[in-house]
Motif scaffolding. Structure first.
Motif, mmCIF file in Angstrom:
data_model
loop_
_atom_site.group_PDB
_atom_site.id
_atom_site.type_symbol
_atom_site.label_atom_id
_atom_site.label_comp_id
_atom_site.label_asym_id
_atom_site.label_seq_id
_atom_site.Cartn_x
_atom_site.Cartn_y
_atom_site.Cartn_z
ATOM 1 N N GLY A 153 0.837 -1.206 0.000
ATOM 2 C CA GLY A 153 0.000 0.000 0.000
ATOM 3 C C GLY A 153 0.863 1.243 0.000
ATOM 4 N N LYS A 154 0.388 2.236 -0.724
ATOM 5 C CA LYS A 154 1.191 3.458 -0.910
ATOM 6 C C LYS A 154 1.116 4.390 0.300
ATOM 7 N N ARG A 155 0.106 4.220 1.131
ATOM 8 C CA ARG A 155 -0.106 5.082 2.311
ATOM 9 C C ARG A 155 -0.404 6.531 1.900
ATOM 10 N N LEU A 157 -6.634 6.716 9.486
ATOM 11 C CA LEU A 157 -7.034 6.774 8.066
ATOM 12 C C LEU A 157 -6.624 5.500 7.339
ATOM 13 N N GLU A 158 -5.396 5.038 7.593
ATOM 14 C CA GLU A 158 -4.936 3.834 6.892
ATOM 15 C C GLU A 158 -5.725 2.600 7.341
ATOM 16 N N LEU A 159 -6.081 2.542 8.623
ATOM 17 C CA LEU A 159 -6.871 1.394 9.100
ATOM 18 C C LEU A 159 -8.249 1.391 8.446
ATOM 19 N N ILE A 160 -8.861 2.565 8.347
ATOM 20 C CA ILE A 160 -10.190 2.647 7.708
ATOM 21 C C ILE A 160 -10.064 2.296 6.220
ATOM 22 N N HIS A 161 -9.032 2.816 5.585
ATOM 23 C CA HIS A 161 -8.824 2.523 4.150
ATOM 24 C C HIS A 161 -8.643 1.016 3.939
ATOM 25 N N THR A 162 -7.809 0.390 4.769
ATOM 26 C CA THR A 162 -7.563 -1.050 4.598
ATOM 27 C C THR A 162 -8.849 -1.840 4.840
ATOM 28 N N TYR A 163 -9.609 -1.396 5.830
ATOM 29 C CA TYR A 163 -10.919 -2.033 6.063
ATOM 30 C C TYR A 163 -11.771 -1.958 4.801
ATOM 31 N N SER A 164 -11.791 -0.779 4.156
ATOM 32 C CA SER A 164 -12.646 -0.637 2.958
ATOM 33 C C SER A 164 -12.148 -1.546 1.833
ATOM 34 N N LEU A 165 -10.838 -1.736 1.746
ATOM 35 C CA LEU A 165 -10.297 -2.618 0.699
ATOM 36 C C LEU A 165 -10.690 -4.079 0.966
ATOM 37 N N ILE A 166 -10.598 -4.495 2.237
ATOM 38 C CA ILE A 166 -10.960 -5.885 2.588
ATOM 39 C C ILE A 166 -12.412 -6.156 2.209
ATOM 40 N N HIS A 167 -13.302 -5.236 2.564
ATOM 41 C CA HIS A 167 -14.724 -5.453 2.263
ATOM 42 C C HIS A 167 -15.004 -5.301 0.767
ATOM 43 N N ASP A 168 -14.303 -4.381 0.112
ATOM 44 C CA ASP A 168 -14.465 -4.191 -1.342
ATOM 45 C C ASP A 168 -14.105 -5.463 -2.115
ATOM 46 N N ASP A 169 -13.141 -6.218 -1.583
ATOM 47 C CA ASP A 169 -12.650 -7.426 -2.280
ATOM 48 C C ASP A 169 -13.544 -8.652 -2.066
ATOM 49 N N TYR A 181 -6.679 -10.958 -5.469
ATOM 50 C CA TYR A 181 -5.396 -10.349 -5.098
ATOM 51 C C TYR A 181 -5.555 -8.882 -4.750
ATOM 52 N N ARG A 182 -4.785 -8.447 -3.792
ATOM 53 C CA ARG A 182 -4.771 -7.048 -3.360
ATOM 54 C C ARG A 182 -3.378 -6.759 -2.824
ATOM 55 N N ARG A 183 -2.834 -5.654 -3.205
ATOM 56 C CA ARG A 183 -1.500 -5.245 -2.754
ATOM 57 C C ARG A 183 -0.468 -6.359 -3.016
ATOM 58 N N ALA A 185 -17.592 11.641 5.924
ATOM 59 C CA ALA A 185 -16.845 11.299 4.696
ATOM 60 C C ALA A 185 -17.005 9.838 4.309
ATOM 61 N N ILE A 186 -17.193 8.967 5.292
ATOM 62 C CA ILE A 186 -17.289 7.543 4.939
ATOM 63 C C ILE A 186 -18.728 7.025 5.007
ATOM 64 N N GLY A 187 -19.683 7.919 5.262
ATOM 65 C CA GLY A 187 -21.062 7.504 5.503
ATOM 66 C C GLY A 187 -21.927 7.324 4.268
ATOM 67 N N ALA A 205 -9.449 13.288 -8.771
ATOM 68 C CA ALA A 205 -8.363 12.952 -9.709
ATOM 69 C C ALA A 205 -7.807 11.558 -9.401
ATOM 70 N N PHE A 206 -7.685 11.246 -8.108
ATOM 71 C CA PHE A 206 -7.123 9.944 -7.708
ATOM 72 C C PHE A 206 -7.942 8.797 -8.301
ATOM 73 N N GLN A 207 -9.278 8.908 -8.225
ATOM 74 C CA GLN A 207 -10.114 7.811 -8.727
ATOM 75 C C GLN A 207 -10.126 7.776 -10.262
ATOM 76 N N VAL A 257 0.276 11.591 -11.974
ATOM 77 C CA VAL A 257 1.222 10.910 -12.862
ATOM 78 C C VAL A 257 1.556 9.489 -12.400
ATOM 79 N N ARG A 258 0.979 9.064 -11.294
ATOM 80 C CA ARG A 258 1.359 7.766 -10.738
ATOM 81 C C ARG A 258 1.088 6.642 -11.737
ATOM 82 N N ARG A 259 1.861 5.570 -11.609
ATOM 83 C CA ARG A 259 1.718 4.406 -12.487
ATOM 84 C C ARG A 259 1.283 3.163 -11.717
HETATM 85 C C1 GRG Z 1 -17.178 2.930 5.191
HETATM 86 C C2 GRG Z 1 -14.768 3.126 4.517
HETATM 87 C C3 GRG Z 1 -16.069 2.403 4.393
HETATM 88 C C4 GRG Z 1 -16.171 1.297 3.583
HETATM 89 C C5 GRG Z 1 -17.397 0.476 3.359
HETATM 90 C C6 GRG Z 1 -16.426 -1.487 0.953
HETATM 91 C C7 GRG Z 1 -16.783 -0.046 0.949
HETATM 92 C C8 GRG Z 1 -17.844 0.450 1.895
HETATM 93 C C9 GRG Z 1 -16.215 0.841 0.103
HETATM 94 C C10 GRG Z 1 -15.117 0.529 -0.854
HETATM 95 C C11 GRG Z 1 -14.438 1.811 -1.236
HETATM 96 C C12 GRG Z 1 -13.235 1.614 -2.109
HETATM 97 C C13 GRG Z 1 -12.399 0.392 -1.936
HETATM 98 C C14 GRG Z 1 -12.946 2.548 -3.010
HETATM 99 C C15 GRG Z 1 -11.769 2.464 -3.905
HETATM 100 C C16 GRG Z 1 -10.723 3.423 -3.418
HETATM 101 C C17 GRG Z 1 -9.396 3.199 -4.068
HETATM 102 C C18 GRG Z 1 -9.047 4.019 -5.256
HETATM 103 C C19 GRG Z 1 -8.565 2.282 -3.570
HETATM 104 C C20 GRG Z 1 -7.177 2.093 -3.974
HETATM 105 O O1 GRG Z 1 -6.406 2.978 -3.171
HETATM 106 P P1 GRG Z 1 -4.833 3.005 -3.230
HETATM 107 O O2 GRG Z 1 -4.382 3.054 -4.659
HETATM 108 O O3 GRG Z 1 -4.457 1.586 -2.609
HETATM 109 O O4 GRG Z 1 -4.349 4.110 -2.348
HETATM 110 P P2 GRG Z 1 -3.201 1.178 -1.706
HETATM 111 O O5 GRG Z 1 -3.188 -0.329 -1.761
HETATM 112 O O6 GRG Z 1 -1.960 1.800 -2.318
HETATM 113 O O7 GRG Z 1 -3.463 1.685 -0.334
#
Ligand code: GRG
Length: 308
Positions: free
Chosen positions: A56-58, A85-97, A106-108, A160-162, A230-232, A305-307
């Protein structure tokens, strides 16, 4: 170069070095903030650590740190926020997958949490990371104004996350628009909510914790919103143009699943142009910081510009 952001060749700031150094500091702090893997019940703590330290890029914690640096915030306090923030982000990735969502293996660059530990533990590890993040925020040391600021930040982050324009709202629409007709406004809303809102809050919560005035806070909010979108957009482009090795996950899934994306509507080069324009607008917004905004401006440029 944007107004107020000066660089001379002799002290040119290297974004890669900065990202590396901040990532190491955030990771060390995450290690101390997370329960040890052997804490009972072991499997959930192992799974939480597995996903957090899979890579993860953090980006979100580093944005918080760079914002704190730009406004001379208290680093010790900002690191609590950065880790949350990173814990919440990682949580969202786990559930997204999860199979019920994007169903990724696969993730990261590693097996996803549910592929390694099973769905039940992955759901609980995600829940555990979010809960731990909010606990961490309540444990920010208090002095003077900090109690008031902490509450404001908790409220801002929950928004923001609601479900009302936040990450959950974006994810709901990401799921429900799959395979359906959508407009440019739909996709902008989804991206702003699913990804932008949390990146925006990573910047603005750091500014708020550091006690900036309301005018500056508004500028940080606008900066964060622009780079978040822009990130998305770049994420969509990379899904079409990058490799599994660079992305750490399977590319091409958005197209296969008929997801609402910028490249699907506007094409790859126009999407890149839009992301670059958003980043340039964002940098103008923090021109008032002068040289103190240099790191934030470079982070914003990195986003376009990230790759990976
Ligand atoms: C309430 C936070 C929350 C989550 C519940 C599962 C869910 C609802 C939302 C998923 C949101 C999601 C995964 C959006 C994509 C965001 C995104 C661009 C992720 C990739 O981020 P990077 O590139 O990943 O920063 P690394 O691995 O580098 O951290």
């Amino acid at each position: 170069m944007a107004a107020g952001v000066n660089r001379s060749e002799s002290n040119r700031f290297e974004i890669r070095d900065y990202l590396d150094a901040q990532r190491k500091e955030v990771d060390a702090q995450l290690d101390t903030f997370l329960p040890p893997a052997e804490t009972h019940p072991r499997i959930v703590h192992e799974a939480m650590r597995y996903s957090v330290f899979a890579g993860g890029k953090r980006v979100r914690p580093i944005l918080a740190v760079a914002t704190g640096e730009a406004v001379e915030g208290d680093r010790e306090i900002i690191l609590y926020l950065a880790c949350a923030l990173e814990l919440i982000h990682t949580y969202s990735l786990i559930h997204d997958d999860l199979p019920a969502m994007d169903d990724d293996d696969y993730r990261r660059g590693n097996l996803t949490c549910h592929r390694k530990y099973g769905e039940g533990i992955a759901i609980l590890a995600g829940n555990g990371l979010m809960t731990h993040a909010f606990r961490l925020l309540t444990e920010i040391p208090e002095n003077g104004e900090m109690q008031k600021r902490k509450l404001a930040v908790l409220n801002r982050l929950c928004t923001a996350i609601g479900t009302e324009g936040g990450v959950i709202a974006g994810q709901v629409l990401d799921l429900t628009t799959q395979g359906k007709e959508y407009t440019a406004q739909d996709v902008e809303y989804i991206h702003q909510a699913k990804t932008g809102a949390f990146i925006q809050a990573s910047v603005s919560c750091s500014a708020q914790l550091s006690g900036v005035d309301s005018g500056s806070l508004r500028r940080f909010e606008t900066f964060g919103a622009r780079i978040g979108l822009a990130f998305q957009i770049v994420d969509d482009v990379l899904d079409l143009t990058s490799t599994t090795a660079d992305l750490g996950k399977t590319p091409g899934k958005d197209l296969a699943e008929e997801k609402a994306t910028y490249p699907a509507l506007f094409g790859i080069s126009e999407s890149r142009r839009m992301a670059t324009q958003l980043v340039e607008e964002a940098i103008l917004e923090i021109g008032f910081l002068g040289e103190r905004g240099e790191k934030l401006a470079e982070l914003a440029r990195f986003i376009s510009v990230r790759r990976f």
